[in-house]
Design an enzyme around this catalytic site. Structure first.
Site, mmCIF file in Angstrom:
data_model
loop_
_atom_site.group_PDB
_atom_site.id
_atom_site.type_symbol
_atom_site.label_atom_id
_atom_site.label_comp_id
_atom_site.label_asym_id
_atom_site.label_seq_id
_atom_site.Cartn_x
_atom_site.Cartn_y
_atom_site.Cartn_z
ATOM 1 N NE ARG A 58 -1.994 -1.923 2.806
ATOM 2 C CZ ARG A 58 -1.791 -3.297 2.514
ATOM 3 N NH1 ARG A 58 -2.994 -3.646 1.718
ATOM 4 N NH2 ARG A 58 -0.993 -4.304 2.815
ATOM 5 C CB THR A 59 3.498 2.582 2.351
ATOM 6 O OG1 THR A 59 2.803 2.062 3.448
ATOM 7 C CG2 THR A 59 4.059 3.807 2.447
ATOM 8 C CE LYS A 87 26.893 -2.946 -8.164
ATOM 9 N NZ LYS A 87 27.155 -1.932 -9.121
ATOM 10 N NE ARG A 108 7.252 0.792 4.836
ATOM 11 C CZ ARG A 108 5.918 0.337 4.766
ATOM 12 N NH1 ARG A 108 5.761 -0.926 4.466
ATOM 13 N NH2 ARG A 108 5.007 1.079 5.245
ATOM 14 C CG HIS A 136 3.844 4.118 8.669
ATOM 15 N ND1 HIS A 136 4.168 5.081 7.665
ATOM 16 C CD2 HIS A 136 3.530 3.092 8.120
ATOM 17 C CE1 HIS A 136 3.448 4.423 6.341
ATOM 18 N NE2 HIS A 136 3.384 3.148 6.872
HETATM 19 C C1 NCD Z 1 2.021 -1.280 8.337
HETATM 20 C C2 NCD Z 1 3.597 -0.944 8.410
HETATM 21 O O1 NCD Z 1 4.104 -0.749 7.386
HETATM 22 O O2 NCD Z 1 3.953 -0.501 9.513
HETATM 23 N N1 NCD Z 1 1.649 -1.071 6.826
HETATM 24 C C3 NCD Z 1 1.100 -0.058 6.147
HETATM 25 O O3 NCD Z 1 2.081 0.712 5.773
HETATM 26 N N2 NCD Z 1 -0.016 0.167 6.106
HETATM 27 C C4 NCD Z 1 1.425 -2.019 9.165
HETATM 28 C C5 NCD Z 1 1.978 -3.195 9.109
HETATM 29 O O4 NCD Z 1 2.927 -3.796 8.410
HETATM 30 O O5 NCD Z 1 1.353 -4.356 9.951
#
Ligand code: NCD
Length: 309
Positions: A58-59, A87, A108, A136
């Site tokens: 999703r993100t 590398k 991320r 997040h």
């Molecule tokens: C979450 C995350 O990556 O922290 N996912 C997201 O971005 N919606 C939640 C998760 O991984 O459980």
């Protein structure tokens, strides 16, 4: 109102107050109502560079879809193995490189502190799309927007946050974001997955918090229940995971005695903590969250990239 998001890094939700969030939500409504042609001007010719060093569906896709919806494009790396980190290149150098190609960076990374680190290294604004177990922030923005849209307000609500409160970074950003509102928070987790103490100290005095182990003790009083996945990948010991997996399951039966206007939220991905038989009930709002998420992120990008909005 002044656009406090212009040129800013989005590392922690703690850096944004009630007024900023209100501005973001109202701006999101504005973007949702724009004609396609007008929307496409918001980031025309601009480039989003992403670095995703942890799995994501999703993100990453929602940032890409968001950027496309406002006329920009996205480039990036979604797999550490296909980057020069493999590398031996440092994260700092990788960030400096993507900084040269992009107008805004989305990162991320499994390490706590990585969002802040990247923001210090890069000249362009950095959006933290998940830094280890820490935060997040854009997930919390879309979570708060979902509550605001679906309940018509945030103040005055009783909100339950359930599941992995120890390792779930969305929980921390949401909790910090909620300190901007007059809400009552109920944290529900097994002893092994209780919220980390330092965050409680941080929000103490700003918000009313109650901790529970049994969901049924509080579920029927809640206006919002935010369910989270147990973060197996973050457990130092897999046996500990085995002890807590499946601790809470929300199914249509569990929902029978809840408030008629309760909403069930989840950042997704879900495993078994919300049953599929909840999906078709009016209480399920997790796919709405996904849809609102794209609009909130498009708006956030537009606000970061354009001073006048
Ligand atoms: C979450 C995350 O990556 O922290 N996912 C997201 O971005 N919606 C939640 C998760 O991984 O459980």
């Amino acid at each position: 109102m002044k656009n406090h998001f212009y040129g800013r890094d989005i590392v922690s939700i703690k850096e944004f107050d009630n007024e900023d969030l209100d501005f973001l939500f109202k701006s999101t409504d504005k973007v949702r109502n724009m004609q396609q042609s007008e929307k496409r001007e918001l980031a025309r010719g601009r480039i989003l560079g992403y670095l995703f060093f942890e799995p994501s569906t999703r993100t990453r896709l929602s940032f890409e879809a968001a950027m496309a919806s406002i006329g920009g494009i996205s480039i990036g790396i979604a797999d550490v193995k296909s980057s020069s980190l493999e590398k031996g290149e440092s994260l700092a150098d990788t960030v400096r490189v993507i900084d040269q190609y992009s107008d805004v960076i989305v990162l991320r990374n499994p390490l706590d502190g990585s969002g802040r680190f990247a923001a210090e290294v890069a000249e362009k604004p950095v959006i933290n799309a998940g830094s280890g177990t820490e935060e997040h922030p854009t997930q919390a923005m879309l979570d708060l927007y979902t509550i605001w849209k679906e309940k018509g307000r945030i103040d005055g609500l009783k909100i339950g946050i359930v599941g992995d409160l120890k390792y779930g970074r969305t929980v921390y950003s949401l909790l910090y974001g909620l300190t901007n509102y007059d809400v009552e928070i109920h944290l529900v987790a097994p002893p092994l997955l209780k919220i980390r103490k330092e965050s409680i100290y941080e929000v103490e005095g700003k918000i009313r918090i109650h901790e529970h182990e049994v969901l049924n003790d509080i579920l029927n009083e809640l206006d919002v229940v935010y369910v989270t996945r147990i973060q197996r990948e973050r457990f130092p010991d897999v046996q500990e995971y085995e002890k807590v997996k499946g601790s809470y399951v929300i199914d249509s039966k569990v929902l029978e005695n809840t408030k008629s206007d309760l909403i069930v939220m989840h950042p997704l991905p879900r495993l078994d903590e919300v049953s599929h038989d909840v999906d078709n009930t009016p209480k399920a709002k997790y796919f709405e969250q996904v849809s609102y998420g794209k609009d909130v992120r498009a708006t956030l990008l537009a606000l970061i990239l354009n001073e006048k909005f």
